[in-house]
Design a protein around this motif. Structure first.
Motif, PDB file in Angstrom:
ATOM      1  N   LEU A   1       0.857  -1.184   0.000  1.00 37.73           N
ATOM      2  CA  LEU A   1       0.000   0.000   0.000  1.00 37.73           C
ATOM      3  C   LEU A   1       0.893   1.233   0.000  1.00 37.73           C
ATOM      4  CD1 LEU A   1      -2.512  -1.066   2.810  1.00 37.73           C
ATOM      5  CD2 LEU A   1      -2.937  -1.148   0.334  1.00 37.73           C
ATOM      6  N   ALA A   2       0.506   2.250  -0.763  1.00 34.15           N
ATOM      7  CA  ALA A   2       1.286   3.484  -0.823  1.00 34.15           C
ATOM      8  C   ALA A   2       0.348   4.671  -1.012  1.00 34.15           C
ATOM      9  CB  ALA A   2       2.299   3.432  -1.973  1.00 34.15           C
ATOM     10  N   GLY A   3       0.548   5.701  -0.220  1.00 30.98           N
ATOM     11  CA  GLY A   3      -0.285   6.885  -0.354  1.00 30.98           C
ATOM     12  C   GLY A   3       0.279   8.059   0.430  1.00 30.98           C
ATOM     13  N   ARG A   4      -0.285   9.240   0.178  1.00 31.45           N
ATOM     14  CA  ARG A   4       0.168  10.473   0.828  1.00 31.45           C
ATOM     15  C   ARG A   4      -0.857  10.911   1.874  1.00 31.45           C
ATOM     16  NH1 ARG A   4       0.065  14.510  -3.186  1.00 31.45           N
ATOM     17  NH2 ARG A   4      -1.177  13.126  -4.492  1.00 31.45           N
ATOM     18  N   PRO A   5      -0.450  10.964   3.138  1.00 28.09           N
ATOM     19  CA  PRO A   5      -1.382  11.433   4.182  1.00 28.09           C
ATOM     20  C   PRO A   5      -1.833  12.870   3.912  1.00 28.09           C
ATOM     21  CG  PRO A   5       0.531  10.340   5.149  1.00 28.09           C
ATOM     22  CD  PRO A   5       0.826  10.521   3.692  1.00 28.09           C
ATOM     23  N   TRP A   6      -3.119  13.080   3.939  1.00 28.54           N
ATOM     24  CA  TRP A   6      -3.725  14.394   3.757  1.00 28.54           C
ATOM     25  C   TRP A   6      -3.269  15.095   2.473  1.00 28.54           C
ATOM     26  CZ3 TRP A   6      -1.960  12.795   8.627  1.00 28.54           C
ATOM     27  CH2 TRP A   6      -2.998  12.474   9.519  1.00 28.54           C
ATOM     28  N   ASN A   7      -2.942  14.287   1.460  1.00 27.98           N
ATOM     29  CA  ASN A   7      -2.620  14.798   0.129  1.00 27.98           C
ATOM     30  C   ASN A   7      -1.374  15.681   0.116  1.00 27.98           C
ATOM     31  OD1 ASN A   7      -3.252  14.709  -2.606  1.00 27.98           O
ATOM     32  ND2 ASN A   7      -4.342  16.661  -2.540  1.00 27.98           N
ATOM     33  N   GLY A   8      -0.479  15.484   1.073  1.00 26.97           N
ATOM     34  CA  GLY A   8       0.746  16.264   1.124  1.00 26.97           C
ATOM     35  C   GLY A   8       1.837  15.667   0.248  1.00 26.97           C
ATOM     36  N   PRO A   9       3.048  16.250   0.269  1.00 22.52           N
ATOM     37  CA  PRO A   9       4.139  15.752  -0.568  1.00 22.52           C
ATOM     38  C   PRO A   9       4.824  14.509  -0.021  1.00 22.52           C
ATOM     39  CG  PRO A   9       4.885  17.621   0.711  1.00 22.52           C
ATOM     40  CD  PRO A   9       3.415  17.477   0.999  1.00 22.52           C
ATOM     41  N   VAL A  10       4.580  14.173   1.232  1.00 22.06           N
ATOM     42  CA  VAL A  10       5.207  13.000   1.852  1.00 22.06           C
ATOM     43  C   VAL A  10       4.331  11.772   1.630  1.00 22.06           C
ATOM     44  CG1 VAL A  10       5.970  11.959   4.012  1.00 22.06           C
ATOM     45  CG2 VAL A  10       6.374  14.394   3.592  1.00 22.06           C
ATOM     46  N   GLU A  11       4.967  10.696   1.200  1.00 27.12           N
ATOM     47  CA  GLU A  11       4.247   9.442   0.944  1.00 27.12           C
ATOM     48  C   GLU A  11       4.755   8.354   1.879  1.00 27.12           C
ATOM     49  OE1 GLU A  11       2.947   7.313  -3.056  1.00 27.12           O
ATOM     50  OE2 GLU A  11       5.054   6.900  -2.618  1.00 27.12           O
ATOM     51  N   VAL A  12       3.853   7.534   2.348  1.00 24.90           N
ATOM     52  CA  VAL A  12       4.181   6.370   3.177  1.00 24.90           C
ATOM     53  C   VAL A  12       3.816   5.114   2.395  1.00 24.90           C
ATOM     54  CG1 VAL A  12       3.754   5.164   5.338  1.00 24.90           C
ATOM     55  CG2 VAL A  12       3.753   7.665   5.289  1.00 24.90           C
ATOM     56  N   SER A  13       4.715   4.159   2.387  1.00 18.24           N
ATOM     57  CA  SER A  13       4.468   2.908   1.671  1.00 18.24           C
ATOM     58  C   SER A  13       4.918   1.734   2.523  1.00 18.24           C
ATOM     59  CB  SER A  13       5.228   2.899   0.338  1.00 18.24           C
ATOM     60  OG  SER A  13       5.148   1.623  -0.284  1.00 18.24           O
ATOM     61  N   VAL A  14       4.137   0.671   2.491  1.00 22.08           N
ATOM     62  CA  VAL A  14       4.507  -0.574   3.163  1.00 22.08           C
ATOM     63  C   VAL A  14       4.307  -1.712   2.184  1.00 22.08           C
ATOM     64  CG1 VAL A  14       2.194  -0.876   4.153  1.00 22.08           C
ATOM     65  CG2 VAL A  14       4.159  -2.011   5.207  1.00 22.08           C
ATOM     66  N   GLU A  15       5.253  -2.655   2.161  1.00 21.71           N
ATOM     67  CA  GLU A  15       5.149  -3.779   1.224  1.00 21.71           C
ATOM     68  C   GLU A  15       5.626  -5.057   1.886  1.00 21.71           C
ATOM     69  OE1 GLU A  15       8.413  -3.616  -1.931  1.00 21.71           O
ATOM     70  OE2 GLU A  15       8.429  -1.569  -1.126  1.00 21.71           O
ATOM     71  N   ALA A  16       5.103  -6.176   1.425  1.00 30.94           N
ATOM     72  CA  ALA A  16       5.481  -7.486   1.948  1.00 30.94           C
ATOM     73  C   ALA A  16       5.466  -8.490   0.808  1.00 30.94           C
ATOM     74  CB  ALA A  16       4.522  -7.921   3.054  1.00 30.94           C
ATOM     75  N   GLY A  17       6.351  -9.472   0.895  1.00 30.96           N
ATOM     76  CA  GLY A  17       6.420 -10.477  -0.161  1.00 30.96           C
ATOM     77  C   GLY A  17       7.489 -11.502   0.149  1.00 30.96           C
ATOM     78  N   ILE A  18       8.191 -11.946  -0.899  1.00 36.05           N
ATOM     79  CA  ILE A  18       9.234 -12.962  -0.757  1.00 36.05           C
ATOM     80  C   ILE A  18      10.488 -12.499  -1.484  1.00 36.05           C
ATOM     81  CG2 ILE A  18       8.445 -14.244  -2.800  1.00 36.05           C
ATOM     82  CD1 ILE A  18       9.301 -16.811  -1.305  1.00 36.05           C
ATOM     83  N   TYR A  19      11.645 -12.836  -0.891  1.00 36.37           N
ATOM     84  CA  TYR A  19      12.948 -12.527  -1.486  1.00 36.37           C
ATOM     85  C   TYR A  19      13.674 -13.847  -1.711  1.00 36.37           C
ATOM     86  CZ  TYR A  19      17.414 -10.100  -2.174  1.00 36.37           C
ATOM     87  OH  TYR A  19      18.592  -9.600  -2.696  1.00 36.37           O
TER      88      TYR A  19
END
Length: 230
Positions: free
Chosen positions: A159-177
């Motif tokens: 999931l990736a998005g910008r809190p309150w439509n600001g320039p800072v984005e937070v993203s979290v990801e999970a999977g396999i390496y």
């Protein structure tokens, strides 16, 4: 007649609203044409590092990233208690696909892998190596190294998005390496370093260590990313 006019006006205003594809509210998808590029920091199971990328369109995003970490503890490798150090370092690139044009994405890519494990036998009176027991004084310092394949791949979702439509984005990801089965080598400093019988037993030790460390062939990928979009 007045009702018809008001209804027509209301529908026209609704049609003029921006497309909801980017999302709205507290967590907004990053699809703005003037904020498609980003740089940021990341932390996760591959270590701590940097990343940068570009949102090509509402559906696709490309990224490049690098990360590293040193993790140390006591482990038993091939039946020998060792000071174990897992040294992670990798660089790579991937592509993110946003199937709904919102915050959810699928991701996959490849990394150039420098990951390795180094383990030193802890002091003891003797060591069981292969089929025989050897005095520690004759073995000297016993150091093992496991190197993983240089070419690794990853896949997951996030999931990736910008809190309150600001320039800072937070993203979290999970999977396999996936980085493959390690190649094992040993270094011995004692009198037995060139003894043929000892070296034959050391080859058996290599096979046992490979089985023990094969658990690092694949492992969970998790990353938290903090980005600035511009």
């Amino acid at each position: 007649m007045l009702i018809v006019v008001l209804l027509s006006t209301s529908l026209g205003a609704a049609g003029a609203q921006p497309s909801p594809a980017a999302g709205s509210g507290v967590f907004t998808a990053s699809t703005d044409a003037d904020q498609r590029a980003f740089v940021g920091i990341r932390a996760g199971t591959l270590g701590v590092g940097l990343e940068g990328g570009y949102r090509i369109n509402d559906y696709l995003q490309i990224r490049a990233h690098a990360a590293g970490l040193v993790y140390s503890d006591d482990q038993t490798v091939a039946d020998i208690a060792s000071d174990f150090s897992l040294r992670l370092a990798s660089v790579g690139a991937g592509i993110d696909f946003f199937p709904f044009r919102r915050v959810f994405f699928l991701t996959a890519g490849a990394r150039y892998n420098f990951n390795k494990a180094v383990y030193n036998a802890q002091p003891a009176n003797d060591y069981q190596i292969g089929d025989n027991v050897y005095a520690a004084a004759d073995v000297g310092r016993l150091t093992g190294e496991a190197r993983f394949a240089p070419n690794a791949w990853f896949a997951g979702a996030g999931l990736a998005g910008r809190p309150w439509n600001g320039p800072v984005e937070v993203s979290v990801e999970a999977g396999i390496y996936r980085q493959g089965t390690p190649s094992i080598s040993y270094e011995v400093t004692g009198l037995l370093a060139n003894d043929p019988a000892f070296l034959a037993d050391l080859e058996l030790q290599v096979e046992q260590a490979r089985r023990d460390l094969d658990k690092y062939d694949s492992f969970p990928l998790f990353a938290l990313n903090l980005r600035y979009r511009f």
